[in-house]
Design an enzyme around this catalytic site. Structure first.
Site, mmCIF file in Angstrom:
data_model
loop_
_atom_site.group_PDB
_atom_site.id
_atom_site.type_symbol
_atom_site.label_atom_id
_atom_site.label_comp_id
_atom_site.label_asym_id
_atom_site.label_seq_id
_atom_site.Cartn_x
_atom_site.Cartn_y
_atom_site.Cartn_z
ATOM 1 N N GLN A 164 0.796 -1.236 0.000
ATOM 2 C CA GLN A 164 0.000 0.000 0.000
ATOM 3 C C GLN A 164 0.830 1.288 0.000
ATOM 4 O O GLN A 164 0.477 2.263 -0.668
ATOM 5 C CB GLN A 164 -0.930 -0.005 1.210
ATOM 6 N N GLU A 206 -3.439 9.179 -1.662
ATOM 7 C CA GLU A 206 -2.746 10.001 -0.667
ATOM 8 C C GLU A 206 -1.673 10.881 -1.300
ATOM 9 O O GLU A 206 -0.818 11.417 -0.601
ATOM 10 C CB GLU A 206 -2.136 9.109 0.423
ATOM 11 N N GLU A 286 4.909 -1.791 8.299
ATOM 12 C CA GLU A 286 3.606 -1.774 8.957
ATOM 13 C C GLU A 286 2.748 -2.912 8.405
ATOM 14 O O GLU A 286 2.784 -3.180 7.197
ATOM 15 C CB GLU A 286 2.971 -0.408 8.652
ATOM 16 N N LYS A 338 -4.310 6.292 15.251
ATOM 17 C CA LYS A 338 -5.307 6.959 14.425
ATOM 18 C C LYS A 338 -6.528 7.199 15.302
ATOM 19 O O LYS A 338 -7.194 6.230 15.711
ATOM 20 C CB LYS A 338 -5.714 6.063 13.248
ATOM 21 N N LYS A 389 2.714 10.180 10.098
ATOM 22 C CA LYS A 389 2.454 9.641 8.764
ATOM 23 C C LYS A 389 1.169 10.264 8.240
ATOM 24 O O LYS A 389 0.110 10.048 8.829
ATOM 25 C CB LYS A 389 2.293 8.116 8.888
HETATM 26 P P1 PGA Z 1 -6.453 3.902 5.315
HETATM 27 O O1 PGA Z 1 -4.901 3.637 5.095
HETATM 28 O O2 PGA Z 1 -6.617 5.224 5.905
HETATM 29 O O3 PGA Z 1 -7.030 3.761 3.945
HETATM 30 O O4 PGA Z 1 -6.937 2.797 6.236
HETATM 31 C C1 PGA Z 1 -3.910 4.149 5.925
HETATM 32 C C2 PGA Z 1 -3.060 3.053 6.499
HETATM 33 O O5 PGA Z 1 -3.300 1.872 6.265
HETATM 34 O O6 PGA Z 1 -2.120 3.350 7.234
HETATM 35 ZN ZN ZN Z 2 -1.643 0.963 7.540
#
Ligand code: PGA
Ligand code: ZN
Length: 430
Positions: A164, A206, A286, A338, A389
């Site tokens: 990702q 992003e 991660e 988060k 991040k």
């Molecule tokens: P997401 O991705 O906000 O789409 O979940 C961010 C991440 O996986 O760190």
């Molecule tokens: Zn992640």
């Protein structure tokens, strides 16, 4: 005069053009605080629920129910209460919701409200939010080391590549400003390479370059080329980090590497990532395995956790109990923070506390769906989290965060640049 007089929810639009919840809290003295909920695309199964309306409008993504919850039950609960302490506000929200996963009020309604109250409390003291957090949480502030995406992938790029996030960090920089300057050069160099190879270079969700690659490893090779193109030696001042987000392409110990047209088991995926760690200056990975692959996470951390950061995102979902469990079992040695995974500021701070207790690296993180909201920058500084991040180095919902960190960093009390010392990657000497 510091009681909450008005809680107002409204629909605004995020960086993907999708609706999201914004909440404005007004105190009796007229002071206001505001915040909006971000939205993930690669969400973990243990996260607070992102309440969406379903139906046919805006692809079922509308948030009228969540906003009605803000303007109805949440407003009734909070109006008349003092704006702090934050814990009391968040406890009231949690009680009112009454579910384990915040499916009743919606994690989006709750996080926007919780953060709006936090911002109002800081404004009420005429303090920047990061100062308010230092005063209330008692941590030593610091300016975070940025972790910045150069190539997007996975759920953020139509699954054109499995991994990702292909990211860089500049732990060898002396300051945030210097780290961002080097990042900008590498980001632009990577774009130039993509344009030369393909005639065009679009961006993913992003802001990282769209991944036009034949394999995951090719992305690593091009990333190294981009670092070298600006005169840096990979692994010297500049290092690489990955978010594999493996839950997106694997479960039950089987992983589908669509790009390479093969299915691999836990062991094979660990070996593949291990070969990348041997060949590239990677300091942080991660979610290397899926959130249901606890044994795989433990094995990976046993093999590589003494050399690199092994970060739990989907695995830990910003949950203090899950962080403590992972510390106990050795499933990882670092955590993403988060706030919207937890649903309230206080629960996110609890997860942060559990991570500190465990000696984990901590990375405050945005989501792939964002707004111009900058609360998380203040959280990263005020908690002294060490790393931040927020996606790539383009698109204003990302740049708003880096720019806010630059502004905060000018304040002499905001602490020093966390830089390389924030990394729990033993091989990186700095
Ligand atoms: P997401 O991705 O906000 O789409 O979940 C961010 C991440 O996986 O760190
Ligand atoms: Zn992640």
């Amino acid at each position: 005069m510091n009681e909450i007089q008005l809680v107002h929810g409204r629909r605004i639009w995020d960086s993907r053009g999708r609706p999201t919840v914004e909440v404005e809290v007004t105190l009796a003295n007229g002071i206001q605080g505001r915040s909006a909920a971000p939205a993930g695309a690669s969400r973990g199964m243990r996260e607070a629920v992102d309440l969406r309306d379903g139906g046919s409008r805006v692809a079922g993504m509308d948030v009228r129910k969540a906003i009605a919850n803000v303007n109805g039950p949440i407003a009734r609960e909070l109006v008349g209460r003092p704006v702090g302490p934050q814990r009391r506000i968040d406890d009231a929200l949690i009680r009112l919701d009454g579910t384990a996963n915040k499916s009743n009020l919606g994690g989006n309604a709750m996080v926007a409200t919780s953060q709006a109250v936090l911002n109002a409390a800081a404004a009420n003291e005429s303090k920047p939010l990061w100062v308010h957090l230092v005063d209330t949480c008692g941590q030593t502030p610091s300016i975070p080391l940025p972790e910045i995406q150069i190539f997007g992938g996975g759920a953020h790029a139509g699954r054109r590549i499995d991994v990702q996030d292909f990211m860089i960090m500049v732990p060898g920089a002396e300051s945030l400003g210097e780290a961002l300057l080097t990042t900008s050069e590498i980001y632009l160099a990577a774009g130039t390479i993509m344009e030369r190879r393909h005639g065009s270079a679009g961006v993913a969700d992003e802001g990282g370059w769209w991944p036009q690659f034949a394999s995951n490893e090719e992305a690593l090779e091009v990333l190294v080329s981009a670092i070298e193109a600006v005169g840096e030696i990979p692994g010297d001042r500049v290092v690489i980090s990955l978010d594999v987000a493996a839950s997106e392409f694997g479960s039950n110990g089987m992983y589908t590497l669509a790009l390479e047209d093969r299915v691999v088991g836990t062991e094979e995926l660990i070996n593949l990532l291990g070969s990348w760690i041997e060949s590239y200056p990677i300091v942080s990975i991660e979610d290397p395995l899926a959130e249901d692959d606890l044994e795989g996470m433990k094995e990976f951390t046993k093999l590589y956790g003494s050399r690199i950061q092994v970060i739990g995102d989907d695995l830990l979902a910003t949950n203090a109990a899950l962080v403590a469990d992972a510390a106990q079992s050795g499933a990882c040695n670092g955590t993403l923070i988060k706030v919207n995974q937890a649903g309230t500021v206080s629960e996110a701070i609890d997860a942060f506390g559990a991570a500190r207790q465990a000696g984990f690296a901590t990375i405050v993180s945005a989501r792939s769906g964002e707004t111009e909201e900058v609360t998380i920058c203040h959280l990263a500084v005020g908690l002294g989290a060490g790393q931040l991040k927020v996606g790539s180095f383009s698109r204003s919902e990302r740049m708003a965060k880096w720019n806010e960190c630059l502004r905060i960093g000018e304040h002499p009390a905001a602490g020093s640049f966390a830089g390389g010392r924030s990394l729990s990657a033993t091989w990186w000497q700095g």
